[in-house]
Each structure stands twice: as structure tokens, then as C-alpha cells.
Scaffold this active site. Structure first.
Site, PDB file in Angstrom:
ATOM      1  N   SER A 279       0.809  -1.141  -0.055  1.00 49.67           N
ATOM      2  CA  SER A 279       0.026  -0.044   0.056  1.00 49.67           C
ATOM      3  C   SER A 279       0.688   1.328   0.166  1.00 49.67           C
ATOM      4  O   SER A 279       0.261   2.194  -0.386  1.00 49.67           O
ATOM      5  CB  SER A 279      -0.871   0.017   1.329  1.00 49.67           C
ATOM      6  OG  SER A 279      -0.236   0.159   2.429  1.00 49.67           O
TER       7      SER A 279
ATOM      8  N   LYS B 254       0.547   4.958   6.659  1.00 51.63           N
ATOM      9  CA  LYS B 254      -0.027   5.733   5.552  1.00 51.63           C
ATOM     10  C   LYS B 254       0.466   6.982   5.392  1.00 51.63           C
ATOM     11  O   LYS B 254       1.394   7.330   6.469  1.00 51.63           O
ATOM     12  CB  LYS B 254      -1.476   5.827   5.850  1.00 51.63           C
ATOM     13  CG  LYS B 254      -2.274   4.441   5.814  1.00 51.63           C
ATOM     14  CD  LYS B 254      -2.255   3.782   4.720  1.00 51.63           C
ATOM     15  CE  LYS B 254      -3.046   2.338   4.809  1.00 51.63           C
ATOM     16  NZ  LYS B 254      -2.649   1.427   3.623  1.00 51.63           N
TER      17      LYS B 254
END
Length: 258
Positions: free
Chosen positions: A55, A124
């Protein structure tokens, strides 16, 4: 005959053997001290993690080992736009295959004291801070923050099939915010393969969602990315970004997190 001027021996001042402490006890004391030191470091300074998914490509690759620093939050320092952060799962964010806990008691113990990476967290990039409004997307497929288009070429994985740099949901027409106080809005750098804030938004017409679940409480943030330590060929920190330098100051009327 001895005098007071004779040099002390190895068994005189400060020797554990002179106090009758056996070798096995010395070893336990040393091990205990090492564990305590590791716990202090994990609690206050650094914590090890590994990257369980794709990701955050291209900057962070699957199975990379990283160190997260905690000292920047000692004096109330808040995450800033562009920061790469590690945070605990807010609830239902971790998808199958992304939870990677140590597989045996020894590994579990070492993970708890910070000597081995642990799972149960996500990594993230912070896109929005309290008061910010994030929108997707402008005519060039870029997200905007407070009306300013963000040039993310330096860190977002290029996907020629994607119509925009929006969410994994595939929609290029959405907005989020104002970001509530005490939370942040986060996205992965691999925009088409990241279970991030965009996946938890309530898009128009959706009912299987909870408004506000897209924001991550800052109290769940463990720390900021400091170093990538494995593989050795990629050792070092990620380059900072100036992509958000032109974004105006956040709004003073950010709502309280519910």
C-alpha cells in the site's frame, strides 16, 4: 605485609563476585536490564515495524523493516501533512493478510519489548489535518486540500490505468472534511491498492458505512517514520515532501471528533 597504597584487585571494589552474586544471577540481572531498557526505548523513543503490504509503494516495499520515532510527539507535536505515520487499527481497517503478529512465544515476547517488529498497525501518509477539506479531483486528476491541487509525483505510485489519484473505491468525485479536531485523513502512496481513509468514506448513495470512520484519531498514532533499516541496500529515511507547502493554514472551526 600489605599497605594502604597497594592497588585493588579485580575482586575488590564493585565486583559482583566479591558480593557473592553467582554467574547465573548476574546473567539474569543483565537480561532483565536489557528488557527494561528495550521497553523504555519502545515506550518513549523508537519502535520497530515491518511493511506487510504494497500500500505504500513505491517508497516502502512489502517486507521492509522500519523504525518509527516517538519523540516528536513529546510536547504535543501534531502530525503534519505529508508525514508518513504508523497507527493502530481504528477498527476494521486491517484486511485479510495484513495482520502479521509474531508466530511463536519467543517472537511474541521480543515483539512486546520492541526487539522485533509487530503487526496490528497500518502505515499511511497524512493528507489532511484538522480543519482541512480534501477533494477529488481536479481536471488533471489531482486531489486538492483547501482548494490547492497537490503535486504528488514524487511519492505516489504511477498507475496509467487510474483516472485520478483518488481512492481505492474508483470514484474520482468525492470530498472529505473538514477534518475533525484530534484526527487526520490518511492515504496510501499506492492509491489503487491501499485500505485507507478513502475506503471508509460514505460516498453518495452508500448506506453500509459510518460517517466519520474515515478519520484516524491522533491518539492512535504510534509515531512518524524515521528510518528504513531493511533491506540494507535501502537503509535510510524517506525524502521529505514539499507538496503541501502552498496549502493555506487549516480552518479554526474544525468540528470536534465524534
Amino acid at each position: 605485609m600489605t599497605t594502604d597504597d597497594e592497588p585493588t584487585t579485580a575482586r575488590s571494589v564493585g565486583s559482583s563476585h566479591s558480593r557473592g552474586l553467582p554467574l547465573w544471577a548476574e546473567t539474569l540481572v543483565l537480561l532483565g536490564s536489557a528488557v527494561v531498557l528495550a521497553l523504555v526505548i519502545k515506550t518513549l523513543l523508537l519502535q520497530a515495524f515491518y511493511i506487510p503490504s504494497v500500500s505504500m509503494e513505491p517508497g516502502l516495499q512489502e517486507d521492509d523493516r522500519i523504525l518509527v520515532e516517538k519523540w516528536s510527539g513529546w510536547f504535543g507535536g501534531e502530525p503534519e501533512r505529508g508525514d508518513v505515520v504508523v497507527f493502530e487499527d481504528p477498527g476494521g481497517w486491517l484486511i485479510a493478510g495484513e495482520v502479521s503478529e509474531p508466530g511463536n512465544p519467543v517472537s511474541s515476547l521480543l515483539g512486546r519489548v520492541g526487539l522485533l517488529p509487530t503487526g496490528g498497525h497500518l502505515v499511511k501518509r497524512v493528507i489532511g489535518v484538522p480543519g482541512d477539506v480534501i477533494e477529488c479531483c481536479d481536471s488533471e486528476g489531482r486531489i486538492t486540500v483547501n482548494g490547492v491541487a497537490i503535486d504528488e509525483d514524487a511519492y505516489v505510485l504511477e498507475d496509467k490505468a487510474a483516472q485520478c489519484r483518488g481512492p481505492m473505491t474508483g470514484s474520482c468525485d468525492w470530498s472529505a472534511g473538514p477534518v475533525p479536531e484530534g484526527t487526520v485523513f490518511v492515504m496510501g502512496d499506492n492509491r489503487v491498492n491501499s485500505a485507507d481513509s478513502t475506503v471508509h468514506m460514505c460516498l453518495e448513495g452508500e448506506t453500509e458505512c459510518v460517517p466519520g470512520d474515515e478519520f484516524v484519531p491522533t491518539q492512535l498514532i504510534t509515531g512518524r517514520l524515521w528510518l528504513r533499516v531493511w533491506p540494507f541496500s535501502a537503509f535510510g529515511g524517506l525524502e521529505g515532501t514539499d507538496a503541501f507547502d502552498d496549502v493555506p493554514d487549516r480552518s479554526d472551526d474544525a468540528p470536534e471528533a465524534s
